[in-house]
Design an enzyme around this catalytic site. Structure first.
Site, PDB file in Angstrom:
ATOM      1  N   LYS A   9       0.846  -1.192   0.000  1.00  0.00           N
ATOM      2  CA  LYS A   9       0.000   0.000   0.000  1.00  0.00           C
ATOM      3  C   LYS A   9       0.884   1.247   0.000  1.00  0.00           C
ATOM      4  CE  LYS A   9      -3.757  -2.515   0.504  1.00  0.00           C
ATOM      5  NZ  LYS A   9      -4.801  -2.609  -0.528  1.00  0.00           N
ATOM      6  N   HIS A  56      -6.524 -13.045  -7.640  1.00  0.00           N
ATOM      7  CA  HIS A  56      -7.295 -12.000  -6.973  1.00  0.00           C
ATOM      8  C   HIS A  56      -8.694 -11.991  -7.581  1.00  0.00           C
ATOM      9  CE1 HIS A  56      -8.760  -8.154  -5.581  1.00  0.00           C
ATOM     10  NE2 HIS A  56      -7.683  -7.990  -4.829  1.00  0.00           N
TER      11      HIS A  56
END
Length: 490
Positions: free
Chosen positions: A179, A297
């Protein structure tokens, strides 16, 4: 002697009834049908249009997902129609609803190309979801027969082999998503990977939408990630990795990135669900051929999996992806920021991890099913979780799972390495307490275990002080039909 027109018409009528006929009368409804071991079974949640009989709606779904069109066609006489027609054989009202029904439909296995998820789904979900006879339609579950399952490769690596490679047993694996997922330079990205792995994580990973943007091209990211992996492995003496996202616009580019990842020493790559079923199967075959782990994902799944009355239940996606051959798939957290009813999540995890499925209606599993020796798929828990929830995560999700603390690692006030250490210590303390017989899920006991561990670990204490007992408890959209669960009644 030539026959008259009227005589030819009479003979044709005796052999063949033309025109628009209700699906139920055309052979797509058969309440006495005996399910065969080789049948593909599908369970649909049907909301018929007002005035449409539920049996006719079920028969219409069966017809339109197999051999039927809107009118009878004479070429039916050239096929083994009775064999190839899908058959709706049971319709039950959905508990606690007035306008929804569960329709059980059986399909002859020969309707589907061997080993082709694209062909299977082209029939099962291809046309029927826009059918006017139903106001809404959802595919809730499927039973894939042994004979058809064996035409799919399944996960190339699986849970057992992955643990052998990592030499880690008896506890969840730890990971984190880098992140912010967009905007970092390659060098800073690699630094995040290094810090997280050195602090105690097993994996870092690319997120779903980091591919090859102007701020960081894929090759730059791959090289810096591998540098971070190698340095962290040398510093800790542990096997480490980072999932490199190879999703791209074309399969040629996907293979190019995958080959490069392998050449520089990566052991795992990641793709996105939005690539499509054929691309996913192609990537899985490449991963098997090249002895690489494949992480999936589930980007985009909630566009069709979240709403209770229309779309595809995620447990079906789990089955399809295990068949396709992915080694990991995001499957929910229960306590995180994303949709996750506890019973539904447990059902997803069972689909991915068990060798045999038994009917379990509270978990949403409607069919017994053997996985025909296909390897197990590792579920991944990611999205809004932190170390203060460790007792809940282990209770709900068990050991065979990757716990990914993105913000819960990189958001630590003392830095990324401290965040990773906090998660590692919390996990090891909770697993140790569980193995010693502690009632760790007790809301009084679990947090106390973490507080005791934090007395000897400053980063853990800081994390507990920061995030405390924060959880994202909203009413789940998709809940069990046959049992009440806590998040359904917050």
């Amino acid at each position: 002697m030539s026959q008259s027109v009227s005589e030819r018409t009479r003979i044709k009528s005796d052999r063949y009834e033309s025109g628009v006929i209700p699906y139920a009368k055309m052979g797509y409804w058969d309440a006495s049908y005996t399910v065969q071991d080789t049948d593909v079974l599908a369970l649909f949640r049907i909301t018929p249009q007002p005035g449409v009989d539920p049996v006719e709606a079920a028969a219409a779904v069966a017809g339109e997902s197999s051999t039927a069109t809107w009118t009878v066609v004479w070429t039916d006489l050239l096929t083994a129609c009775e064999r190839y027609r899908a058959k709706a054989y049971r319709v039950d009202p959905v508990p606690n609803t007035t306008d929804q029904y569960f329709a059980f439909i059986a399909y002859e296995c020969d309707l589907f190309e061997e080993g082709s998820l694209a062909n299977l789904t082209a029939s099962i979900i291809g046309n029927v979801f826009g059918f006017k006879a139903v106001a809404a339609l959802r595919l809730e579950d499927m039973r894939i027969p042994y004979a058809y399952l064996k035409t799919f490769q399944g996960p190339a690596t699986g849970i057992v082999v992955e643990r052998e490679r990592l030499n880690k047993y008896g506890a969840p694996l730890l990971g984190a998503t880098v992140k912010p997922k967009l905007g970092l330079s390659g060098k800073n990205y690699g630094r995040v990977v290094y810090e997280g792995l050195k602090g105690g994580l097993d994996f870092l990973k690319d997120d779903e939408n980091i591919n090859s943007q102007p701020f960081m091209r894929w090759r730059e990211r791959f090289l810096y990630c591998l540098e971070g992996i190698n340095r962290a492995s040398a510093a800790t003496g542990e096997v480490k990795g980072s999932y490199l996202n190879i999703t791209a616009a074309t399969m040629e580019e996907v293979y190019k990135r995958a080959d490069y990842a392998k050449q520089i020493g990566s052991v795992i790559v990641i793709i996105d669900l939005v690539m499509g079923y054929t691309a996913i199967q192609s990537a899985a075959i490449w991963a098997r051929d090249n002895d690489m782990l494949l992480h999936l994902h589930r980007a985009g799944n909630s566009t069709y999996a979240r709403q209770k009355n229309h779309g595809i239940n995620f447990r079906v996606i789990c089955k399809w992806m295990r068949m396709s051959g992915v080694d990991h798939i995001h499957a929910g957290t229960v306590v995180g920021k994303l949709e996750g009813d506890p019973l539904m999540i447990k059902g997803f995890y069972d689909v991915l991890r068990l060798t045999t499925l038994d009917v379990n209606l509270p978990y949403g599993i409607f069919f017994d099913m053997s996985w025909a020796s296909l390897r197990k798929c590792m579920p991944v828990a990611s999205g809004g979780i932190h170390c203060g929830q460790m007792h809940q995560l282990i209770h709900y999700l068990g050991d065979d799972v990757v716990l990914q603390f993105g913000g819960g690692t990189i958001g630590h006030p003392d830095g990324i390495q401290a965040g990773a250490t906090a998660n590692r210590v919390a996990l090891e303390a909770m697993v140790l307490a569980r193995n010693e017989g502690a009632d760790y899920f007790n809301p009084q006991v679990g947090p106390q275990i973490l507080r005791e561990a934090a007395k000897k670990c400053g980063p853990l204490q800081t994390a507990l002080d920061l995030w405390k007992d924060i959880s994202f408890n909203y009413t789940s959209t998709d809940t069990a039909d046959f049992a009440e669960t806590p998040t359904a009644n917050v």
